[in-house]
Design a protein around this motif. Structure first.
Motif, PDB file in Angstrom:
ATOM      1  N   TYR A  14       0.825  -1.207   0.000  1.00  0.00           N
ATOM      2  CA  TYR A  14       0.000   0.000   0.000  1.00  0.00           C
ATOM      3  C   TYR A  14       0.863   1.263   0.000  1.00  0.00           C
ATOM      4  O   TYR A  14       0.540   2.237  -0.669  1.00  0.00           O
ATOM      5  N   ALA A  15       1.960   1.209   0.777  1.00  0.00           N
ATOM      6  CA  ALA A  15       2.838   2.387   0.804  1.00  0.00           C
ATOM      7  C   ALA A  15       3.368   2.671  -0.604  1.00  0.00           C
ATOM      8  O   ALA A  15       3.367   3.816  -1.074  1.00  0.00           O
ATOM      9  N   MET A  67       0.515   3.957  -2.791  1.00  0.00           N
ATOM     10  CA  MET A  67       0.167   5.359  -2.566  1.00  0.00           C
ATOM     11  C   MET A  67       1.140   6.273  -3.310  1.00  0.00           C
ATOM     12  O   MET A  67       0.745   7.286  -3.894  1.00  0.00           O
ATOM     13  N   PRO A 106      -6.584  13.108   2.455  1.00  0.00           N
ATOM     14  CA  PRO A 106      -6.445  12.840   3.888  1.00  0.00           C
ATOM     15  C   PRO A 106      -4.986  13.032   4.320  1.00  0.00           C
ATOM     16  O   PRO A 106      -4.067  12.850   3.515  1.00  0.00           O
ATOM     17  N   TRP A 107      -4.791  13.369   5.590  1.00  0.00           N
ATOM     18  CA  TRP A 107      -3.444  13.720   6.053  1.00  0.00           C
ATOM     19  C   TRP A 107      -2.432  12.613   5.821  1.00  0.00           C
ATOM     20  O   TRP A 107      -1.276  12.862   5.532  1.00  0.00           O
ATOM     21  N   TYR A 108      -2.889  11.352   5.946  1.00  0.00           N
ATOM     22  CA  TYR A 108      -1.902  10.269   5.840  1.00  0.00           C
ATOM     23  C   TYR A 108      -1.440  10.020   4.407  1.00  0.00           C
ATOM     24  O   TYR A 108      -0.644   9.133   4.158  1.00  0.00           O
ATOM     25  N   TRP A 109      -2.009  10.771   3.469  1.00  0.00           N
ATOM     26  CA  TRP A 109      -1.526  10.648   2.092  1.00  0.00           C
ATOM     27  C   TRP A 109      -0.397  11.641   1.810  1.00  0.00           C
ATOM     28  O   TRP A 109       0.229  11.587   0.768  1.00  0.00           O
ATOM     29  N   PHE A 122       3.551  11.209   0.237  1.00  0.00           N
ATOM     30  CA  PHE A 122       3.736  10.059  -0.633  1.00  0.00           C
ATOM     31  C   PHE A 122       4.027  10.439  -2.086  1.00  0.00           C
ATOM     32  O   PHE A 122       4.218   9.573  -2.923  1.00  0.00           O
ATOM     33  N   MET A 143       8.352   4.801   4.363  1.00  0.00           N
ATOM     34  CA  MET A 143       7.089   4.245   4.864  1.00  0.00           C
ATOM     35  C   MET A 143       6.946   2.761   4.518  1.00  0.00           C
ATOM     36  O   MET A 143       6.332   1.995   5.259  1.00  0.00           O
ATOM     37  N   ALA A 158       6.006   1.451   8.002  1.00  0.00           N
ATOM     38  CA  ALA A 158       4.623   1.067   8.341  1.00  0.00           C
ATOM     39  C   ALA A 158       4.557  -0.372   8.853  1.00  0.00           C
ATOM     40  O   ALA A 158       4.071  -0.616   9.960  1.00  0.00           O
ATOM     41  N   PHE A 217      -8.398   4.382   1.288  1.00  0.00           N
ATOM     42  CA  PHE A 217      -7.424   3.594   0.537  1.00  0.00           C
ATOM     43  C   PHE A 217      -8.084   2.899  -0.651  1.00  0.00           C
ATOM     44  O   PHE A 217      -7.616   1.878  -1.128  1.00  0.00           O
TER      45      PHE A 217
END
Lengths: 529, 382, 432
Positions: B87-88, B91, B121-124, B127, B136, B140, B184
């Protein structure tokens, strides 16, 4: 008797309102046979209001899908045993008229049918039918039924039916714009007394009221809401118990094999699946040979499922698992492989698609208890889970086999020295655990898909229940299953089904990390060995 | 004396594995890129994608073997680390699409646009930079493994209990990533990747490069594991595997060793996932499915638990078999896989690498009727 | 461990590798036209997709009986992507690069289609996708023969508003992209029709959800606010059986709160006792019960082919029937199976569908279809209670989503663009 009653009623109707002659006109028949839903509804009203004694039979047949329309607008009733009769005259027929096909309905027509049947059945001899009829009128709020309701109310003896009739009366008064405020306020009181969601729905749907009535309605809704809120909390707990009992059923077999024997059986879910497919096969056999026994199918399925899953379990234990005692991780892998093979075997035998397992009539439907609506299927599953739990407890605590099982669990070597055939006990323990899983499959077949993937959906939950409750402790499994079920259901309204489940899983993982031995750990030296 | 000789021999074996791996990968790349498509030795891009995928699975198997074969932790959740790494990477690849998405939104990925997301969203954030994604990819899964391992090993959760909660962990993540609200991409996951570090993923050369990179990383992973296994650390690990309490009583902080190796292994799995995603061009929550993790364990079991080469071999062979069988006899695949689990656990507890030498020696003995020399089974952790 | 054993092992490995290469650079027969079938035959999606594989085999068989295509026989190439999404891409690659098929019929879930898209783009293949889906896509190499949201969801809502006077809506779906998008579109559509936000309840559940007690009770509660309520269900396959069982048991009748479903067809109902469900609705472009000569012939053919006259037919099967005939016609028109020629030739091709009309391939690679609303009958079939007056053309980009309302798709030259923005006048979404 019924015929006579309806005849009397029909006469009453004629006197009350209708100038129509007491027969079903060709026009009504043509409307019913037209194939146009709006015309059919008019036709239904014409028939219902005709006062003809055949009206009930015709409308009932139409509602049951047994009324055929043929060329020249002939109407025929075809009973499920195949006997034919002319709908209008009631004369028996030998053959279907040309192009006779069942009249098709849509929801609008069905609603109209329910309303008319309600009106016509208000003076039925059977109180249950009268009550159902009154409820139908309550739903339809059909103004033309008011006279019939009042007539019925005047001579009704049964108190339950009276309540329904009064509610139906009140509903009609409230939705009729021509009635006076005093009548309406009185009606609001009746509806508030009745309570429940449909009462609230009725009150909420009213519009264009005078301030006086509006105030009464607002108050009534407030009272009903408070009531509903209290019941909804009870309801959530009940749903939780229901979910918990499903978890308990799925996990309890595992509690035996894993808890008592320390064997990780990843194919446990497939034992559940085997039980469900046994139910399917039993039902198929009954359907094809003795359809009259269908309602008893589950009674045959339970012992059979126990035997099938138990036998498969014992075979697995004898041929594979016993070589891996003391190597739990290898057992885990091997039984996982086994679960894949069992799934594929079932898929090859029965096909990949879902199989239809029917609910026997005594497990269908629901009943009301206070503000709760309890479905029979869930209720029976709760009872069944308790019964299975008690039976297992008895086997463990009150039989020689149970005694030996506990002895082997606690100290295998000493048990062997005392002359217990530990091999034999292992085999039977595994057989019982698997058999109980099979029984769970019978219950799950009533509420879930019967497909080769059935077991997969329960395996992780079952393991979590057993570990959470404390391995080797059936009471722990019971408490674990029920508390997980209830927590899940209490979370669901706020977090939603998915997030609720995730939260429960994460909390469980954290809990097990803190207390690896679960809620009710077994203490003693043998634990670590 | 014998030990030293053995050690020397093992050195050369490890070198052989590394050299073989890199050599084969280089050969494939050359055959794929340099030869014309109608040559008899040409390797199609279909085969390149397949082999690249196998190499990623082999790296995952290596990671599983490190914790299971050497420390005795049977993790049924390594698929989660693999997927997190994936996923990391996914992204990063999504952010690289830029305005080439169907809606042409410079910031938001397509799936966010049509579900009316207004901002990222902040967690993007971050990347869009490869270095950040690179960190990451390891951070992660590493962090998750560290926290999870710390909590579990500290309370001495072992054996099947650990297996069950690792399975619950990956299941919870599966459910979580299925949720569209997580941001996601839900069930559809992340797709439609365009390029990696400026190289178009549609190019043959990029794909060949990815295959070679996978081989290099696999070789590095192998060397790292080999070094661990043959160091003093490795001996402690084996001690923990074989007699945890005794090791603890001697004075080793068992849980620290376990957390360290568990985290390291999770990072390896994450890197494998990150290499896997651009080669198969999709990452979706089904990678979190508990079945995937268990399958990875069986690759190791088939190849030979506790033998690093075995893990690689198992990862490649089982997946190769899967490719062949799902083509030829799709209905049989699950029977074959299930049967493999049973046969390996019951009859070949040491896997191919552990069993093959003994079997070969036995066959040779029969053929040559030579002096009956005892067939020496390989020790765990060669 | 000896060196020889290592050598043996590596030799084995090399042998295996050689086998891969052998299998992939394999035979190339040129005397047939190959047609790829990319449907899962194992795993979770096998339930739905196996039937589509069988239908394709039947259609190819029939075409061969008619003498094949361009004087050659058709040859079906079946692969099993095993409900595994990366495997879909791998198998698509195999079909296009190794087997060199002229067209591929396949995929069911959105994620499988998304997974193979880059492959078809890269290898310039042709994919016929037969399932109703969320729209928001128009790719040069893909032809969408299933329904777009405007060919299923919106007419169904219109029907409920007009015929059942529904004012309050529960949008219940499985949490994945198709229900999410469909519900977004419906929400916007309903609001545009004047439905208040408090009269819309949206609920998502995970795949395979089995405990519906709370949600069904919530629906019941939501439906007791005095306004006619309906449930629009985009609940996916497996979860439907327990959902409908719970509905039936809690006594929610179609006459009180009708449920209209977009993912429940004849196949799903086969696993259910439909007696308590009579009157609940589904919106499709085809029902098995449709009374036309074409449909009767198709069902007879299907029963004869599958050797079981109890098997049902359903909407995606009709979509493959339409798609396959369109492809055959386009190949005949183009005189070649060359993808570029066939892609161009497909636009405008018109073939009979099974509901008594003709379906046409639109420039946006979607087709025209009638929309039917059916009520569940107690024999597990649907009774068509309503039908759109004419054919509805599929809309790739919904007018009710903010991101896509300005986009159109037209693959005819000179536009040749799947996401043309009518506001900026550029191809490529909203870019810059």
């Amino acid at each position: 008797m019924r015929l006579l009653a309806s005849l009397l009623f029909a006469v009453g109707l004629i006197l009350a309102a209708a100038p129509a002659r007491a027969e079903i006109t060709a026009d009504a028949a043509a409307k019913l046979a037209s194939g146009d839903y709006d015309k059919i509804i008019v036709g239904i009203e014409l028939v219902a209001n005709s006062g003809d004694p055949r009206a009930i039979a015709i409308i009932q047949a139409l509602s049951d899908g047994k009324l055929l329309a043929g060329r020249g607008d002939t109407l025929t009733i075809e009973e499920s045993d195949g006997t034919l009769s002319d709908a209008v005259t009631g004369a028996a027929l030998d053959a279907k008229p040309a192009e006779a096909k069942a009249i098709r309905l849509n929801n609008k027509v069905r609603r109209s049918l329910a309303a008319m049947l309600g009106r016509l059945n208000l003076i039925d001899a059977d109180p249950a039918r009268r009550r159902a009829a009154a409820e139908a009128v309550f739903k339809s709020r059909d103004k033309d039924s008011l006279a019939a309701i009042d007539a019925a109310l005047a001579k009704e003896q049964d108190s339950g039916v009276r309540l329904s009739l009064a509610a139906a009366h009140a509903a009609i008064i409230l939705t009729d714009s021509t009635t006076g405020d005093a009548d309406k306020v009185a009606a609001v009181a009746v509806i508030a007394e009745r309570g429940g969601q449909d009462a609230k729905g009725l009150l909420a749907s009213l519009s264009d009221l005078s301030p006086q009535v509006q105030a009464a309605v607002t108050d009534a809704i407030g009272i009903i809401d408070t009531n509903l809120l209290a019941w909804s909390a009870v309801q959530a707990v009940y749903y939780g118990i229901s979910l918990g009992s499903v978890l308990l059923l799925a996990a309890i077999g595992l509690a035996i094999t894993f808890g008592v024997m320390g064997v990780i059986n990843m194919a446990h879910g497939e034992m559940v699946m085997l039980g469900a497919y046994t139910t399917f096969v039993v039902q198929e056999v009954i359907r094809q040979n003795i359809p009259g026994l269908f309602d008893y199918s589950l009674i045959f399925a339970v012992p059979l499922a126990f035997l099938v899953a138990g036998a498969v379990g014992m075979a697995i234990e004898r041929t594979m698992i016993r070589f891996l005692y003391g190597r739990p991780l290898e057992t885990l892998l091997m039984t996982f492989g086994l679960s894949l093979m069992l799934q594929q075997a079932i898929r090859t035998l029965f096909g990949a698609s879902n199989r239809e397992v029917g609910n026997p009539s005594w497990m269908s439907g629901s009943f009301d208890l206070g503000g709760l609506s309890l479905t029979y299927s869930r209720l029976y599953i709760i009872l069944f889970a308790i019964a299975v739990f008690v039976a297992l407890m008895l086997v463990l605590k009150r039989t020689a086999l149970g005694l030996q099982m506990r002895a082997v669990t606690q100290n295998r070597r000493m048990a062997a020295s005392m002359g217990i055939r530990t091999n034999w006990v292992d085999s039977f323990t595994f057989g019982i655990g698997s058999g109980v899983a099979g029984i769970a499959g019978v219950a799950l077949s009533q509420i879930d898909n019967v497909s080769p993937n059935l077991g997969q959906g329960y395996i992780i939950d079952s393991f979590m229940v057993v570990v959470f409750g404390g391995v080797g402790n059936l009471w722990g499994t019971l408490v674990g299953a029920l508390s997980l079920g209830i927590v899940n259901k209490l979370l669901e309204p706020f977090a939603g089904a998915v997030l609720g489940k995730i939260i429960v899983l994460v909390v469980l993982v954290l809990f097990i990390q803190r207390r690896p031995r679960g809620l009710f750990p077994i203490k003693g030296r043998f634990v670590d060995s | 004396m014998i030990a030293r000789k053995l050690a020397g021999q093992q050195h050369s074996l490890a070198l052989l594995v590394v050299a073989g791996l890199l050599g084969l990968a280089a050969l494939i790349v050359v055959l794929h890129l340099a030869l014309p498509a109608d040559s008899a030795f040409y390797i199609s891009s279909y085969a390149v994608a397949l082999i690249g995928k196998y190499l990623c699975f082999a790296l995952l198997a290596l990671a599983v073997d490190l914790v299971w074969g050497y420390v005795g932790i049977l993790s049924l959740g390594h698929g989660a680390f693999f997927a997190l790494g994936g996923y990391a990477m996914g992204m990063y690849l999504m952010r690289q699409i830029g305005t080439r998405g169907v809606y042409g939104d410079p910031i938001l990925p397509d799936f966010m646009v049509f579900l009316n997301w207004k901002e990222l969203p902040w967690y993007w954030f971050g990347f869009d930079q490869f270095w950040f994604a690179f960190i990451m990819i390891m951070a992660a899964p590493g962090l998750l493994a560290f926290v999870f391992g710390y909590l579990a090993f500290r309370s001495r959760v072992t054996g099947v209990y650990l297996s069950i909660i690792t399975q619950a962990m990956t299941f919870a993540l599966l459910l979580a990533f299925f949720r569209n609200d997580m941001g996601f991409g839900g069930n559809n996951g992340l797709t439609d990747f365009k390029d990696l570090l400026g190289f178009s993923l549609a190019e043959d050369a990029t794909r060949a490069g990815l295959l070679f990179a996978s081989a290099v990383v696999l070789a590095l992973g192998f060397i790292a594991c080999w070094a661990i296994a043959h160091s003093r650390l490795g001996k402690v690990l084996v001690a923990i595997r074989d007699a945890e309490s005794r090791t603890r009583f001697i004075g080793y902080r068992v849980e620290q060793y376990k957390v360290l190796i568990f985290t390291l292994s999770a990072i390896m799995a994450g890197v494998a996932g990150a290499l896997y995603v651009p080669q198969v061009s999709i990452i979706n929550p089904s990678e979190f499915a508990p079945t995937n993790s268990i399958e990875a364990v069986v690759w190791v079991a088939v190849g030979g638990r506790g033998t690093l080469f075995g893990a690689i071999l198992g990862g490649i062979l089982v997946n190769f078999g899967k490719t062949l069988l799902t083509n030829a006899l799709p209905e049989l695949w699950l029977f074959a896989l299930g049967g493999l689990f049973i046969v390996v656990t019951l009859f070949m507890p040491k896997g191919l690498v552990g069993t093959a030498p003994a079997a070969l020696a036995w066959v040779k003995g029969r053929l040559h009727r030579a002096k009956p020399g005892p067939a020496r089974p390989s020790e765990a952790g060669e | 461990m000896t060196k020889t054993t290592w050598k043996n092992l590596t030799a084995g490995l090399a042998l295996g590798a050689a086998a891969v290469l052998g299998s992939v650079t394999g035979a190339k027969a040129e005397d047939t036209i190959k047609v790829g079938i990319l449907h899962s035959l194992s795993g979770t999606m096998a339930i739905s997709e196996t039937t589509l594989k069988d239908v394709m085999l039947m259609l190819i068989d029939e075409q061969n009986k008619k003498g094949g295509l361009l004087g050659k026989k058709l040859e079906a190439v079946v692969v099993d992507p095993a409900s595994n999404w990366p495997l879909f891409a791998e198998k698509a690659k195999e079909l296009l690069e190794v087997q060199k098929v002229a067209a591929v019929f396949g995929c069911w879930t959105s994620v499988s289609r998304k997974s193979v898209l880059p492959v078809f783009e890269q290898d310039n293949g042709i994919l016929f996708y037969p399932v109703q889906y969320e729209g928001e896509e128009s790719q040069r190499n893909v032809f969408y023969t299933g329904a777009a949201p405007n060919q299923q969801a919106i007419p169904a809502v219109d029907y409920l508003m007009a015929n059942e006077k529904v004012e309050r809506w529960v949008l219940a779906g499985t949490d994945y992209v198709y229900p999410r998008t469909t519900n977004k579109i419906l929400e916007a559509y309903l609001k545009a029709k004047g439905v208040k936000p408090e009269d819309i309840m949206i609920n998502y559940t995970p795949f395979g959800h089995s405990d519906w007690q709370t949600i069904v009770a919530d629906i019941k509660k939501f439906g007791s606010a005095g306004k006619k309520t309906a449930v629009v269900s985009t609940i996916n396959g497996d979860a439907n059986v327990p959902f409908y069982k719970e509905l039936g048991n809690q006594g929610i009748k179609a006459t009180d709160i009708p449920v209209v479903a977009f993912s429940v067809g004849e196949e799903e109902l086969a696993g259910l006792d439909t007696a308590p469900l009579v009157g609940h609705l589904a919106a499709w472009n085809y029902f098995m019960s449709i009374d036309t000569p074409e449909n009767k012939a198709f069902i007879d053919q299907w029963h004869a082919f599958i050797k079981n006259d109890k098997r049902t037919s359903n909407d995606p099967m009709e979509a493959h029937y339409i798609g396959f005939n369109m492809w055959v016609k386009a190949v005949e028109k183009a005189g070649t199976t060359d993808p570029d020629a066939v892609i161009d030739a497909l636009i405008g091709v018109s073939v009979p569908n099974l509901t008594g009309g003709y379906s046409t391939m639109m420039p946006n690679h979607h087709i025209t279809k009638p929309v039917l609303i059916g009520e569940i009958m107690d024999d597990g079939q649907f009774d068509t209670v309503w039908k759109t007056a004419g054919l509805v053309p599929g809309d790739a980009w919904s007018d009710f989503l903010e991101g896509s309302k300005d986009l159109i798709s037209d693959w005819r030259k000179p536009m040749s663009c799947g996401n043309f923005n009518v506001v900026t006048g550029k191809c490529g979404g909203a870019g810059e």
